[in-house]
Motif scaffolding. Structure first.
Motif, PDB file in Angstrom:
ATOM      1  N   TYR A  32       0.815  -1.028   0.104  1.00 56.66           N
ATOM      2  CA  TYR A  32       0.000  -0.045   0.052  1.00 56.66           C
ATOM      3  C   TYR A  32       0.890   1.294   0.089  1.00 56.66           C
ATOM      4  O   TYR A  32       1.808   1.427   0.742  1.00 56.66           O
ATOM      5  N   ALA A  33       0.470   1.968  -0.797  1.00 49.66           N
ATOM      6  CA  ALA A  33       0.876   3.642  -0.693  1.00 49.66           C
ATOM      7  C   ALA A  33       0.265   3.873   0.596  1.00 49.66           C
ATOM      8  O   ALA A  33      -0.944   3.835   0.902  1.00 49.66           O
ATOM      9  N   MET A  34       0.948   5.209   1.407  1.00 55.34           N
ATOM     10  CA  MET A  34       0.265   5.778   2.668  1.00 55.34           C
ATOM     11  C   MET A  34       0.443   7.218   2.448  1.00 55.34           C
ATOM     12  O   MET A  34       1.065   7.734   1.731  1.00 55.34           O
ATOM     13  N   ALA A  35      -0.847   7.606   3.229  1.00 57.83           N
ATOM     14  CA  ALA A  35      -0.801   9.135   3.232  1.00 57.83           C
ATOM     15  C   ALA A  35      -1.249   9.591   4.503  1.00 57.83           C
ATOM     16  O   ALA A  35      -1.860   8.847   5.491  1.00 57.83           O
ATOM     17  N   TRP A  36      -1.184  11.074   4.705  1.00 59.51           N
ATOM     18  CA  TRP A  36      -1.684  11.547   6.071  1.00 59.51           C
ATOM     19  C   TRP A  36      -2.561  12.643   5.270  1.00 59.51           C
ATOM     20  O   TRP A  36      -2.150  13.552   4.569  1.00 59.51           O
ATOM     21  N   PHE A  37      -3.570  12.695   5.985  1.00 55.60           N
ATOM     22  CA  PHE A  37      -4.745  13.821   5.751  1.00 55.60           C
ATOM     23  C   PHE A  37      -4.788  14.513   6.972  1.00 55.60           C
ATOM     24  O   PHE A  37      -4.656  14.011   8.177  1.00 55.60           O
ATOM     25  N   ARG A  38      -5.477  15.633   7.103  1.00 51.50           N
ATOM     26  CA  ARG A  38      -5.823  16.200   8.157  1.00 51.50           C
ATOM     27  C   ARG A  38      -7.244  17.002   7.941  1.00 51.50           C
ATOM     28  O   ARG A  38      -7.529  17.290   6.770  1.00 51.50           O
ATOM     29  N   GLN A  39      -7.862  17.094   9.198  1.00 53.26           N
ATOM     30  CA  GLN A  39      -9.039  17.845   8.978  1.00 53.26           C
ATOM     31  C   GLN A  39      -9.042  18.873  10.154  1.00 53.26           C
ATOM     32  O   GLN A  39      -9.268  18.487  11.303  1.00 53.26           O
ATOM     33  N   ALA A  40      -9.365  20.296  10.001  1.00 58.13           N
ATOM     34  CA  ALA A  40      -9.676  20.984  10.849  1.00 58.13           C
ATOM     35  C   ALA A  40     -10.990  21.432  11.163  1.00 58.13           C
ATOM     36  O   ALA A  40     -11.813  21.045  10.239  1.00 58.13           O
ATOM     37  N   PRO A  41     -11.651  21.969  12.449  1.00 58.78           N
ATOM     38  CA  PRO A  41     -13.027  22.384  12.762  1.00 58.78           C
ATOM     39  C   PRO A  41     -13.630  22.831  11.563  1.00 58.78           C
ATOM     40  O   PRO A  41     -13.026  24.032  11.065  1.00 58.78           O
ATOM     41  N   GLY A  42     -14.698  22.480  10.951  1.00 57.27           N
ATOM     42  CA  GLY A  42     -15.435  23.095  10.143  1.00 57.27           C
ATOM     43  C   GLY A  42     -14.729  23.140   8.663  1.00 57.27           C
ATOM     44  O   GLY A  42     -15.272  23.978   7.930  1.00 57.27           O
ATOM     45  N   LYS A  43     -13.756  22.280   8.496  1.00 58.52           N
ATOM     46  CA  LYS A  43     -13.153  22.381   7.165  1.00 58.52           C
ATOM     47  C   LYS A  43     -13.269  20.889   6.793  1.00 58.52           C
ATOM     48  O   LYS A  43     -13.429  20.138   7.277  1.00 58.52           O
ATOM     49  N   GLU A  44     -12.982  20.846   5.167  1.00 58.73           N
ATOM     50  CA  GLU A  44     -12.887  19.755   4.742  1.00 58.73           C
ATOM     51  C   GLU A  44     -11.593  18.867   5.117  1.00 58.73           C
ATOM     52  O   GLU A  44     -10.503  19.659   5.458  1.00 58.73           O
ATOM     53  N   ARG A  45     -11.297  17.484   4.951  1.00 57.07           N
ATOM     54  CA  ARG A  45     -10.225  16.811   5.247  1.00 57.07           C
ATOM     55  C   ARG A  45      -9.380  16.871   3.879  1.00 57.07           C
ATOM     56  O   ARG A  45      -9.870  16.842   2.854  1.00 57.07           O
ATOM     57  N   GLU A  46      -7.993  17.232   4.422  1.00 53.93           N
ATOM     58  CA  GLU A  46      -7.311  17.637   3.127  1.00 53.93           C
ATOM     59  C   GLU A  46      -5.929  16.788   3.385  1.00 53.93           C
ATOM     60  O   GLU A  46      -5.437  16.492   4.337  1.00 53.93           O
ATOM     61  N   PHE A  47      -5.199  16.578   1.895  1.00 54.30           N
ATOM     62  CA  PHE A  47      -4.073  15.973   2.045  1.00 54.30           C
ATOM     63  C   PHE A  47      -2.997  16.494   2.556  1.00 54.30           C
ATOM     64  O   PHE A  47      -2.658  17.698   2.103  1.00 54.30           O
ATOM     65  N   TYR A  94      -5.352  14.602  12.463  1.00 58.32           N
ATOM     66  CA  TYR A  94      -4.616  13.825  11.547  1.00 58.32           C
ATOM     67  C   TYR A  94      -4.898  12.423  11.243  1.00 58.32           C
ATOM     68  O   TYR A  94      -4.887  11.806  12.387  1.00 58.32           O
ATOM     69  N   TYR A  95      -5.024  11.904   9.894  1.00 60.28           N
ATOM     70  CA  TYR A  95      -5.420  10.820   9.962  1.00 60.28           C
ATOM     71  C   TYR A  95      -4.484  10.178   8.981  1.00 60.28           C
ATOM     72  O   TYR A  95      -4.023  10.721   7.888  1.00 60.28           O
ATOM     73  N   CYS A  96      -4.055   8.881   9.026  1.00 59.51           N
ATOM     74  CA  CYS A  96      -3.216   8.135   7.960  1.00 59.51           C
ATOM     75  C   CYS A  96      -4.275   7.180   7.022  1.00 59.51           C
ATOM     76  O   CYS A  96      -5.396   6.786   7.677  1.00 59.51           O
ATOM     77  N   ALA A  97      -4.055   6.962   6.003  1.00 62.26           N
ATOM     78  CA  ALA A  97      -4.934   6.217   4.965  1.00 62.26           C
ATOM     79  C   ALA A  97      -3.958   5.472   4.153  1.00 62.26           C
ATOM     80  O   ALA A  97      -2.741   5.649   3.736  1.00 62.26           O
ATOM     81  N   ALA A  98      -4.446   4.282   3.419  1.00 63.77           N
ATOM     82  CA  ALA A  98      -3.717   3.386   2.662  1.00 63.77           C
ATOM     83  C   ALA A  98      -4.559   3.268   1.335  1.00 63.77           C
ATOM     84  O   ALA A  98      -5.704   3.095   1.425  1.00 63.77           O
ATOM     85  N   ASN A  99      -3.787   3.019   0.427  1.00 60.24           N
ATOM     86  CA  ASN A  99      -4.613   2.801  -0.971  1.00 60.24           C
ATOM     87  C   ASN A  99      -3.347   2.051  -1.821  1.00 60.24           C
ATOM     88  O   ASN A  99      -2.071   2.306  -1.383  1.00 60.24           O
ATOM     89  N   VAL A 100      -3.905   1.381  -2.723  1.00 61.58           N
ATOM     90  CA  VAL A 100      -2.751   0.600  -3.533  1.00 61.58           C
ATOM     91  C   VAL A 100      -1.809   1.535  -4.379  1.00 61.58           C
ATOM     92  O   VAL A 100      -0.893   1.094  -4.962  1.00 61.58           O
TER      93      VAL A 100
END
Length: 122
Positions: A32-47, A94-100
């Motif tokens: 898997y490729a891995m990524a970090w995203f983040r989401q501030a209050p009231g905002k969209e989750r962003e790469f 902050y979220y981590c995520a996995a994708n191929v």
């Protein structure tokens, strides 16, 4: 299937540093490729940052380039996000995520962790 668990968040003053970790279950982490995203209050989750399966290629949002570094240890099934020179605008979950494959599009990621809170005080 892969399960992701983030850790390392906390409260830090502006200019400080934090290192986030994301531990993955299963024996296919290197698939898997891995990524970090983040989401501030009231905002969209962003790469924020991403890394390919081998770790040979990384990608960053313009807002964090030069301050954040993503890395991975396939032997430990873990991806890291080293965050330096933190700013109040870096605050969020902050979220981590996995994708191929590596992509900055959150809708392409099928596996997500539960998130870890990062708060940067001014």
């Amino acid at each position: 299937q892969v399960q992701l668990v983030e850790s390392g968040g906390g409260l830090v003053q502006a200019g400080g540093s934090l290192r986030l970790s994301c531990a993955a279950s299963g024996r296919t982490f290197s698939s898997y490729a891995m990524a970090w995203f983040r989401q501030a209050p009231g905002k969209e989750r962003e790469f924020v940052a991403g890394i390919t399966r081998s770790g040979s290629t990384t990608n960053y949002a313009d807002s964090v380039k030069g301050r954040f570094t993503i890395s991975r240890d396939n032997a430990k099934n873990t991806v890291y996000l080293q965050m330096n020179s933190l700013k109040p605008e870096d605050t969020g979950v902050y979220y981590c995520a996995a994708n191929v494959y590596l992509t900055a599009i959150k809708g392409n990621y099928g596996y997500w962790g539960q998130g870890t809170q990062v708060t940067v005080s001014s």
